[in-house]
Motif scaffolding. Structure first.
Motif, PDB file in Angstrom:
ATOM      1  N   UNK A 201       0.849  -1.188   0.000  1.00 40.49           N
ATOM      2  CA  UNK A 201       0.000   0.000   0.000  1.00 40.49           C
ATOM      3  C   UNK A 201       0.881   1.234   0.000  1.00 40.49           C
ATOM      4  N   UNK A 202       0.275   2.358  -0.424  1.00 42.32           N
ATOM      5  CA  UNK A 202       0.943   3.649  -0.286  1.00 42.32           C
ATOM      6  C   UNK A 202       0.528   4.328   1.021  1.00 42.32           C
ATOM      7  N   UNK A 203      -0.243   3.604   1.829  1.00 39.65           N
ATOM      8  CA  UNK A 203      -0.794   4.123   3.077  1.00 39.65           C
ATOM      9  C   UNK A 203      -0.336   3.218   4.227  1.00 39.65           C
ATOM     10  N   UNK A 204       0.514   3.719   5.093  1.00 40.51           N
ATOM     11  CA  UNK A 204       1.073   2.917   6.176  1.00 40.51           C
ATOM     12  C   UNK A 204      -0.002   2.384   7.117  1.00 40.51           C
ATOM     13  N   UNK A 205      -1.062   3.147   7.271  1.00 47.22           N
ATOM     14  CA  UNK A 205      -2.144   2.741   8.183  1.00 47.22           C
ATOM     15  C   UNK A 205      -2.844   1.471   7.725  1.00 47.22           C
ATOM     16  N   UNK A 206      -2.678   1.118   6.444  1.00 50.76           N
ATOM     17  CA  UNK A 206      -3.309  -0.098   5.929  1.00 50.76           C
ATOM     18  C   UNK A 206      -2.745  -1.373   6.565  1.00 50.76           C
ATOM     19  N   UNK A 207      -1.629  -1.254   7.247  1.00 47.48           N
ATOM     20  CA  UNK A 207      -1.127  -2.393   8.021  1.00 47.48           C
ATOM     21  C   UNK A 207      -2.215  -2.911   8.958  1.00 47.48           C
ATOM     22  N   UNK A 208      -2.987  -2.012   9.513  1.00 46.02           N
ATOM     23  CA  UNK A 208      -4.047  -2.403  10.452  1.00 46.02           C
ATOM     24  C   UNK A 208      -5.036  -3.358   9.809  1.00 46.02           C
ATOM     25  N   UNK A 209      -5.349  -3.137   8.537  1.00 43.76           N
ATOM     26  CA  UNK A 209      -6.320  -3.994   7.841  1.00 43.76           C
ATOM     27  C   UNK A 209      -5.792  -5.398   7.607  1.00 43.76           C
TER      28      UNK A 209
END
Length: 212
Positions: A201-209
């Motif tokens: 992802x280009x979004x680090x917060x997507x780790x949560x998903x």
């Protein structure tokens, strides 16, 4: 959560190297410029490529890739070995979401201990991790793959228990995949669209998903 632990890379994963590049790499770039006309870093285009890549990858990989002469390599390694970073630093905005995840966390980074630890301290993240491991070419011939295997053995993890988070498909991501560990490739600029990774992802917060 299915995972028991997260393993983070540092540079361009927890913070953007571009934010400190001018201050961090000034001395190194000066050495490169000093030698550019006399040794095999040759033309300006090649020098520019080396400088750009130095903001993304450990120097030893770059020295091998561009076949830098021993004289230049030694001069740059000596400069790196004695560097530290003492100015304020900030992690990526979304890093705070990840540090709150209730799992064991490890930081595994390649580089010289003095410089890498100075970044950790300036970021204020030293207490976020169960263990911080710096793969220092001056101290050890271990690779990140070796370190990941050591973590599994030391803490009795299985590959399925771990997620490796990093920005380099040829370093921590490749090492983890070879051990059967799931990976999250953080690629904010879309540099590696075809690289192998379990998640990206280009979004680090997507780790949560990926942990749901």
């Amino acid at each position: 959560m299915k995972k028991k632990a997260l393993i983070f890379d540092l540079d361009n994963t927890i913070y953007p190297v571009s934010a400190i590049a001018d201050n961090l790499f000034g001395k190194l770039f000066a050495v490169l410029d000093e030698y550019s006309g006399t040794i095999n870093v040759g033309d300006n285009d090649r020098v520019a490529k080396i400088k750009e890549e130095m903001t993304r990858r450990p120097f030893q990989y770059i020295a091998d890739k561009y076949e830098l002469t021993k004289e230049l390599n030694d001069k740059m390694v000596d400069t790196l070995r004695n560097m530290s970073y003492d100015l304020p630093m900030q992690p990526f905005e979304d890093y705070h979401h990840l540090k709150e995840i209730p799992l064991d966390k490890f930081l595994v980074t390649t580089g010289f201990v003095k410089l890498q630890m100075s970044k950790v301290i300036q970021l204020g993240i030293e207490l976020d991790f169960k263990e911080i491991i710096i793969v220092d070419p001056d101290v050890s011939r271990k690779t990140k793959k070796d370190v990941f295997a050591d973590i599994m053995q030391k803490y009795n993890y299985q590959p399925a228990d771990l997620l490796v988070i990093g920005d380099d498909p040829d370093s921590e991501i490749k090492a983890a995949l070879e051990l059967g560990i799931d990976t999250f490739l953080f690629d904010p600029n879309g540099v590696y669209p075809g690289a192998a990774s379990t998640h990206r992802s280009d979004d680090l917060k997507q780790v949560l998903n990926t942990l749901q």
